[in-house]
Design an enzyme around this catalytic site. Structure first.
Site, PDB file in Angstrom:
ATOM      1  N   LYS A 125       0.833  -1.200   0.000  1.00 31.05           N
ATOM      2  CA  LYS A 125       0.000   0.000   0.000  1.00 31.05           C
ATOM      3  C   LYS A 125       0.872   1.256   0.000  1.00 31.05           C
ATOM      4  CE  LYS A 125      -3.652  -2.700   0.695  1.00 31.05           C
ATOM      5  NZ  LYS A 125      -2.994  -4.009   0.833  1.00 31.05           N
ATOM      6  N   LYS A 160      -8.382   1.478   4.216  1.00 30.50           N
ATOM      7  CA  LYS A 160      -7.978   0.076   4.326  1.00 30.50           C
ATOM      8  C   LYS A 160      -6.742  -0.034   5.197  1.00 30.50           C
ATOM      9  CE  LYS A 160      -5.941   0.648  -0.299  1.00 30.50           C
ATOM     10  NZ  LYS A 160      -5.992   0.210  -1.702  1.00 30.50           N
ATOM     11  N   ARG A 210      -4.898  -4.590 -13.175  1.00 33.72           N
ATOM     12  CA  ARG A 210      -3.617  -5.167 -12.770  1.00 33.72           C
ATOM     13  C   ARG A 210      -2.660  -5.123 -13.966  1.00 33.72           C
ATOM     14  NH1 ARG A 210      -1.798  -8.743  -9.061  1.00 33.72           N
ATOM     15  NH2 ARG A 210      -2.691  -7.172  -7.656  1.00 33.72           N
ATOM     16  N   ARG A 225     -10.210  -5.926 -13.203  1.00 34.64           N
ATOM     17  CA  ARG A 225     -11.047  -6.712 -12.296  1.00 34.64           C
ATOM     18  C   ARG A 225     -12.278  -5.880 -11.951  1.00 34.64           C
ATOM     19  NH1 ARG A 225      -6.054  -7.413  -8.747  1.00 34.64           N
ATOM     20  NH2 ARG A 225      -6.000  -5.221  -9.329  1.00 34.64           N
ATOM     21  N   ARG A 233     -15.746  -3.521  -4.669  1.00 38.23           N
ATOM     22  CA  ARG A 233     -14.372  -3.996  -4.811  1.00 38.23           C
ATOM     23  C   ARG A 233     -14.244  -4.842  -6.075  1.00 38.23           C
ATOM     24  NH1 ARG A 233     -13.884  -7.101   0.736  1.00 38.23           N
ATOM     25  NH2 ARG A 233     -15.912  -7.795  -0.091  1.00 38.23           N
ATOM     26  N   ASP A 273      -1.548  -1.925  -9.352  1.00 40.70           N
ATOM     27  CA  ASP A 273      -3.004  -1.770  -9.358  1.00 40.70           C
ATOM     28  C   ASP A 273      -3.326  -0.336  -9.744  1.00 40.70           C
ATOM     29  OD1 ASP A 273      -3.266  -4.371  -8.582  1.00 40.70           O
ATOM     30  OD2 ASP A 273      -3.862  -3.951  -6.523  1.00 40.70           O
ATOM     31  N   GLU A 281      -1.721   0.641  -5.741  1.00 39.15           N
ATOM     32  CA  GLU A 281      -0.873  -0.299  -5.016  1.00 39.15           C
ATOM     33  C   GLU A 281       0.264  -0.767  -5.924  1.00 39.15           C
ATOM     34  OE1 GLU A 281      -2.704  -3.586  -2.998  1.00 39.15           O
ATOM     35  OE2 GLU A 281      -4.361  -2.370  -2.226  1.00 39.15           O
ATOM     36  N   ASN A 283       2.290  -4.217  -5.998  1.00 34.95           N
ATOM     37  CA  ASN A 283       2.294  -5.565  -5.432  1.00 34.95           C
ATOM     38  C   ASN A 283       3.597  -6.274  -5.774  1.00 34.95           C
ATOM     39  OD1 ASN A 283      -0.730  -6.138  -4.482  1.00 34.95           O
ATOM     40  ND2 ASN A 283      -0.771  -4.888  -6.331  1.00 34.95           N
TER      41      ASN A 283
END
Length: 323
Positions: A125, A160, A210, A225, A233, A273, A281, A283
């Site tokens: 994050k 979050k 992504r 997504r 979400r 993301d 984000e 990842n």
């Protein structure tokens, strides 16, 4: 031939149709590399030397019959090994301790993907905030009052924890809503833990994209997504639908901002993301979506990854030969 050592969650429980680590193992085996599976909890150090309890592994692309393990034995990790560190979050004490063991393996000559120092440094994050030009308005704080003021300022925000994955514990919060105080108390554990709040990006309805980076270079397609039903979400684990798309100009610009720094840090396989025009984000632990993109566009993303891995090994060997 390389010895590819994989540190992952139990291989018997993975869903091979969606598992990116499995795609990597299939590609490594196709290239003639030897697969060695680290039995759960099998990393160790003795006399300052990193080791692992490993079993020879064969994989096949057959659901329910996807792997075969040989007899486990103890090895020392060194120059002949490429270690795929692919354990899923949380990045807890056990995870961090494993990266310390892998740093010793790296010092002994093993190539660790992704670099263990980077795994420790880059919270997924917070990592995006190293590129503020790419991000929506964001506040990271333990202070529920400050977070509440940020929500009021933005009108709508997403809050979050810093250690979640798969969409868990993500809240969309509107200014003035009755539950805002309890949500913020919960997310921060009463002010003990940092939480992140970001301006809500309404383009989430079109998908949380992504984007995969292989040694700093983006794959030409991303997986959007898309939230389903009354869910905001987009995470696949939260029921989102995956739809492949070519990268937009903005997607490529974001990748250009982030990619060189990821490559410099030895983060060979990274998932960005992106919602709308904004990075949310970075990842680095166990990015996914290889199999979905391969299936939709006829790609071989794991092949790109092993091209990069083999190039790094060759460059290292050349440096050793010149020394």
């Amino acid at each position: 031939m390389l010895d590819v050592v994989v540190v992952m969650d139990p291989i018997g429980s993975i869903k091979i149709a969606k598992d990116s680590t499995f795609a990597m193992l299939l590609e490594a085996q196709r290239r003639g590399h030897r697969l060695l599976y680290v039995v759960p909890g099998g990393l160790s150090v003795r006399g300052g030397v990193a080791g692992a309890r490993v079993a020879p592994l064969e994989v096949r692309d057959e659901a329910g019959n996807h792997y075969k393990l040989g007899t486990a034995s103890q090895i020392e990790l060194g120059p002949q090994h490429v270690v795929l560190m692919r354990k899923d979050p949380p990045v807890d004490t056990d995870f961090l301790n494993d990266t310390q063991v892998l740093t010793l393996a790296q010092r002994a000559g093993a190539l660790v993907v992704n670099d263990p120092q980077g795994l420790r440094d880059l919270n997924e994050k917070l990592g995006s905030l190293e590129f503020p030009q790419c991000c929506p308005e964001t506040l990271v704080s333990r202070d529920a009052t400050a977070l509440k003021a940020f929500v009021a300022e933005q009108g709508r925000a997403v809050v979050k924890p810093l250690d979640g994955m798969g969409g868990r514990s993500i809240f969309r919060v509107d200014a003035g809503e009755a539950n805002v105080n309890v949500i913020l108390e919960t997310i921060t554990a009463g002010g003990r833990h940092l939480a992140i709040a970001q301006r809500y990006v309404p383009e989430i309805s079109e998908g949380d994209k992504r984007i995969l980076l292989v040694d700093g270079v983006p794959v030409d397609y991303c997986l959007a997504r898309i939230p389903q039903g009354d869910e905001f979400r987009g995470n696949l684990a939260a029921g989102g639908r995956g739809e492949g798309r070519p990268l937009s100009e903005r997607d490529r610009w974001i990748a250009q901002q982030v990619g060189p720094e990821m490559r410099r840090r030895g983060m060979v396989f990274v998932g960005l993301d992106v919602i709308g025009d904004y990075l949310t984000e970075v990842n680095v632990t166990s990015p996914t979506c290889i199999r979905e993109l391969d299936a939709q566009f006829g790609l071989n993303i794991a092949g790109l990854l092993f091209d990069a891995i083999e190039a790094r090994v060759a460059a290292r060997d050349q440096d050793i030969a010149r020394a």
